[in-house]
Design a protein around this motif. Structure first.
Motif, PDB file in Angstrom:
ATOM      1  N   THR A 123       1.032  -1.142   0.045  1.00 48.54           N
ATOM      2  CA  THR A 123       0.217   0.259  -0.029  1.00 48.54           C
ATOM      3  C   THR A 123       0.618   1.327  -0.113  1.00 48.54           C
ATOM      4  OG1 THR A 123      -0.191  -0.025   2.555  1.00 48.54           O
ATOM      5  CG2 THR A 123      -1.587  -1.081   1.033  1.00 48.54           C
TER       6      THR A 123
ATOM      7  N   GLY B 104      -5.414   3.255  -1.941  1.00 50.57           N
ATOM      8  CA  GLY B 104      -6.297   1.964  -1.834  1.00 50.57           C
ATOM      9  C   GLY B 104      -6.203   1.041  -3.454  1.00 50.57           C
TER      10      GLY B 104
ATOM     11  N   HIS C 187      -4.680  -2.508  -2.188  1.00 50.58           N
ATOM     12  CA  HIS C 187      -5.836  -3.723  -1.972  1.00 50.58           C
ATOM     13  C   HIS C 187      -6.421  -4.220  -3.369  1.00 50.58           C
ATOM     14  CE1 HIS C 187      -9.284  -4.313  -0.487  1.00 50.58           C
ATOM     15  NE2 HIS C 187      -8.556  -5.049   0.460  1.00 50.58           N
TER      16      HIS C 187
ATOM     17  N   ARG D 205      -7.467  -7.884  -4.708  1.00 50.61           N
ATOM     18  CA  ARG D 205      -8.414  -8.148  -4.959  1.00 50.61           C
ATOM     19  C   ARG D 205      -9.796  -8.772  -6.482  1.00 50.61           C
ATOM     20  NH1 ARG D 205     -11.132 -10.028  -0.592  1.00 50.61           N
ATOM     21  NH2 ARG D 205     -13.575  -9.415  -1.694  1.00 50.61           N
TER      22      ARG D 205
ATOM     23  N   ILE E 278     -15.650  -4.096  -1.303  1.00 50.03           N
ATOM     24  CA  ILE E 278     -14.367  -3.065  -1.110  1.00 50.03           C
ATOM     25  C   ILE E 278     -14.860  -1.987  -0.092  1.00 50.03           C
ATOM     26  CG2 ILE E 278     -12.748  -1.625  -0.998  1.00 50.03           C
ATOM     27  CD1 ILE E 278     -11.771  -3.472  -3.767  1.00 50.03           C
TER      28      ILE E 278
ATOM     29  N   ARG F 267      -7.014   0.438   2.747  1.00 50.05           N
ATOM     30  CA  ARG F 267      -8.265   0.380   1.424  1.00 50.05           C
ATOM     31  C   ARG F 267      -8.552   1.631   1.128  1.00 50.05           C
ATOM     32  NH1 ARG F 267     -10.837  -3.592   6.001  1.00 50.05           N
ATOM     33  NH2 ARG F 267     -10.404  -6.180   4.341  1.00 50.05           N
TER      34      ARG F 267
END
Length: 425
Positions: free
Chosen positions: A43, A52, A55, A59, A132, A167
């Motif tokens: 990050t 973010g 992150h 995902r 998210i 995030r």
């Protein structure tokens, strides 16, 4: 390619011609292999305008590649009983899975496809965006998360890479699209930023050969690693209250910035933190605040010496009526540790605990793989597991006392309280 064998865990470490590092460790406890790939794409590498992104990549990176759809990737793993876990922290994005020995080549091939050529399909991006945003809203409804994230923002500043929310925010996630994901991947995913660890019932040379076949063709890339700014000085105590009046519990997060992992005094800090808030039922903090006074549901401390001076964090969950008393008790324990230092008994017990916990940490293939990734990231040497006991035995009571005096000053502590609390009565 250069190869180096070491004693202790006896991993074999190879650096491929393109810069990728491959580490293999034979462990015949089960007929399986844990594969742990880490890329320096954490990050801290998020653009300041788009917190973010890393992150978000974590995902979506496995949700389709140039050659295979998300369903095809899932079928490759599921048909072999393989479950892929993807996590991201400040510095690295990690992909971890365990497969049978006979499936190692296929698993490595699929993993390489994910790491090297993700497609970030539009439909998958939109699905994950919604997930998210839900996670962020759940974080914002959690006193524990808000206290912890608030503390890091107070220690480092909310625009510092260590102080930003990992995030991102709902607003930043809504702005992130495929171009941002591809840009981060192009900038951070390259052979020189990859370390791959394999632990299991396979000969180390064979494992490295298998990894070489799939990762050696990856073209060498280059990227300048940004220099992370040091944390700002903390001349005074700072307190932030995050009122969450609909909650039943208040969560406290207190802390300091400390040292880098490579600091020669690290082992003294490690012992000091264990005595303060880890050993047995939570060290001195747990013994005083939870056991003796019955004020906390939990109380502990954690040290995260890192690439820049990392935080020492003290956490406690308390009844809202006990917030002020719990903070006063934390201050008292910090003052006592800094003024008096640890006892000889505490040093001996914590040293034996930390040395004795090493075998437990290395009981599983996944535990060994995670340990070797940590060793590689901080350049501790492949024999680090053998050196830990002697490193800790060399630490004296005076060394630990000096570490406590250097950092444990309540007058310079950052404090965040999240929960049904508005401030001192």
């Amino acid at each position: 390619m250069t190869t180096l064998e070491q004693r202790g865990l006896a991993p074999v470490r190879s650096r491929l011609d393109n810069g990728a590092v491959v580490i293999a460790k034979y462990s015949g406890a089960t007929p399986a292999v844990t594969v742990h790939a880490s890329c320096e794409a954490g990050t801290i590498f998020d653009p300041a305008s788009e917190p973010g992104v890393s992150h978000f990549v974590s995902r979506t990176i496995d949700r389709g590649t140039i050659a295979h759809t998300a369903d095809e990737i899932a079928e490759r793993f599921d048909s072999r009983g393989v479950s892929l876990a993807i996590t991201v922290n400040r510095h690295v994005l990690s992909l971890v899975c365990t497969c049978l020995v006979e499936d190692l080549d296929t698993t490595l091939s699929t993993l390489a496809d994910i790491v090297m050529e993700p497609a970030f399909p539009d439909a998958e991006v939109e699905t994950r965006r919604g997930e998210i945003i839900t996670m962020i809203r759940q974080d914002e409804d959690s006193p524990a998360t808000m206290a912890n994230e608030g503390l890091l923002a107070l220690l480092y500043g909310d625009t510092h890479p260590y102080g930003r929310r990992p995030r991102g925010s709902v607003e930043s996630v809504e702005r992130i699209g495929r171009p941002s994901l591809h840009a981060l991947h192009a900038a951070r995913f390259r052979p020189g930023a990859l370390s791959l660890v394999m632990v299991g019932d396979v000969d180390s040379a064979r494992a490295i050969d298998s990894a070489t076949r799939v990762f050696a063709p990856w073209p060498t890339g280059s990227a300048a690693d940004p220099v992370q700014p040091p944390p700002p000085p903390a001349p005074v105590r700072r307190v932030r209250v995050i009122p969450m009046m609909n909650k039943a519990q208040a969560d406290l997060a207190c802390g300091f910035t400390t040292i880098v992992r490579s600091d020669p005094s690290f082992n003294a800090y490690w012992l000091m933190n264990n005595i303060l808030g880890e050993y047995s039922i939570g060290g001195r903090l747990g013994e005083s605040i939870r056991e003796k006074q019955g004020m906390a549901y939990y109380a502990f401390s954690a040290l995260d010496a890192n690439v820049i001076p990392g935080p020492l964090v003290i956490r406690a969950g308390v009844n809202p009526s006990n917030v002020d008393r719990a903070l006063a008790s934390i201050d008292e324990e910090l003052v006592r540790m800094a003024a008096e230092g640890p006892t000889d008994q505490e040093i001996d017990e914590s040293r034996r605990y930390l040395i004795g916990s090493m075998p437990r940490r290395l009981e599983t293939n996944a535990g060994i793989a995670s340990f070797l990734q940590m060793v590689e990231f901080f350049d501790l040497g492949m024999d680090y597991d053998m050196r830990v006991p002697e490193l800790l035995r060399k630490v004296t009571r005076d060394d630990v006392h000096a570490a406590a005096r250097a950092v444990l000053d309540p007058g310079k502590m950052a404090v965040v309280i999240a929960g049904p609390y508005r401030g001192p009565a």
